[in-house]
Design a protein around this motif. Structure first.
Motif, PDB file in Angstrom:
ATOM      1  N   ILE A  79       0.912  -1.211  -0.144  1.00  0.00           N
ATOM      2  CA  ILE A  79      -0.022  -0.045   0.064  1.00  0.00           C
ATOM      3  C   ILE A  79       0.904   1.152   0.082  1.00  0.00           C
ATOM      4  O   ILE A  79       1.766   1.456   0.912  1.00  0.00           O
ATOM      5  N   CYS A 173      -8.530  -1.270   1.126  1.00  0.00           N
ATOM      6  CA  CYS A 173      -6.981  -1.398   0.985  1.00  0.00           C
ATOM      7  C   CYS A 173      -6.329  -2.672   1.909  1.00  0.00           C
ATOM      8  O   CYS A 173      -5.441  -3.312   1.542  1.00  0.00           O
ATOM      9  N   VAL A 184      -1.498  -1.610  -4.010  1.00  0.00           N
ATOM     10  CA  VAL A 184      -2.732  -0.372  -4.043  1.00  0.00           C
ATOM     11  C   VAL A 184      -2.041   0.948  -3.777  1.00  0.00           C
ATOM     12  O   VAL A 184      -1.186   1.234  -2.858  1.00  0.00           O
ATOM     13  N   VAL A 186      -2.739   4.794  -3.525  1.00  0.00           N
ATOM     14  CA  VAL A 186      -3.876   5.744  -3.091  1.00  0.00           C
ATOM     15  C   VAL A 186      -3.277   7.148  -2.971  1.00  0.00           C
ATOM     16  O   VAL A 186      -2.273   7.586  -2.535  1.00  0.00           O
TER      17      VAL A 186
END
Length: 279
Positions: A79, A173, A184, A186
């Protein structure tokens, strides 16, 4: 004592029978010996007992069996969070990262909030005009079903723009990275025009592998700008707009700008009260 045996068939009889019961060898029999014959019987033929039990063999067999029957876990996901004020280049950074992942042969998909209709629903668009096709959704939990389960399994990277508008950002997420092995990326506002956390973007920072804080350029002094100043008198938290509504500012001009905005608001309110008293 008279013998009960017929002398003609008695093995003790001194007279040989014309049809002897036993055929005697022509040469004397060698004495009995414990020495083994020169033609040895192979040991494998003499081995009557089974081979000893080996726990190692048993363990390896079970391990091999478990490796064949149990599915391998998915690769670890990641992430990455990109935050900053408006006009800091967050969407541009997201697009650049997505293009890099695509060039490396990875399957990507991009999502944005359906609330953002400034440049259309089918693309994410930077303030400079760069575009990339995307999925416009009201919530992230519907993405897997709308994208297709089989297609989702083949995805490597998921980009999320304007992430502050998704209430289910944290859970999506976490599941995408921890359970599904997705990367991911963001992009979103970490604070609103009042410099308070906006949506769930701040909540996913403990989940993130990396966090990038971008800055814009202060419209007043041209120094690095970390805050977003709202120009209008609107009080609602979610007010989608561009340069007509917001401007990036440094700390000094955020404070002075807020004072100016508050002063203007009081002037307008007093003007309305005065106008109302004459009616």
């Amino acid at each position: 004592m008279k013998s009960l045996l017929n002398p003609k068939f008695s093995a003790l009889s001194s007279k040989a029978s014309p049809f002897p019961l036993f055929s005697l060898p022509s040469q004397p029999t060698p004495p009995f010996s414990f020495r083994s014959n020169s033609r040895r019987i192979p040991n494998r033929l003499l081995r009557l007992n089974p081979p000893p039990f080996s726990s190692n063999n048993f363990t390896c067999t079970n391990q091999n069996r478990s490796l064949q029957t149990e599915p391998s876990p998915p690769s670890s996901g990641e992430i990455h969070v990109i935050v900053g004020p408006m006009f800091a280049g967050k969407t541009t950074s997201l697009l650049r990262r997505i293009q890099l992942e695509t060039a490396n042969g990875r399957n990507v998909a991009v999502i944005k909030s359906s609330k953002d209709t400034r440049y259309g629903l089918d693309s994410i668009v930077t303030h400079d005009g760069a575009k990339l096709p995307c999925w416009a959704l009201a919530n992230l939990s519907s993405f897997k079903q709308k994208f297709g389960i089989d297609a989702y399994e083949k995805l490597d990277v998921i980009g999320i723009d304007e992430a502050q508008f998704f209430d289910d950002l944290y859970e999506f997420c976490r599941q995408a990275a921890d359970d599904d092995g997705k990367t991911v990326i963001v992009s979103g506002l970490d604070g609103n025009y009042m410099r308070r956390s906006f949506g769930s973007v701040i909540d996913i920072i403990p989940l993130a592998d990396s966090v990038t804080k971008l800055t814009a350029t202060c419209e007043i002094c041209k120094r690095p700008a970390s805050f977003t100043l709202r120009k209008t008198q609107d009080k609602q938290i979610e007010l989608i707009g561009g340069v007509d509504v917001y401007m990036p500012v440094c700390r000094q001009h955020y404070v002075s700008g807020q004072v100016a905005v508050e002063a203007a608001r009081h002037v307008l309110q007093s003007h309305k009260l005065e106008c109302g008293s004459y009616t």
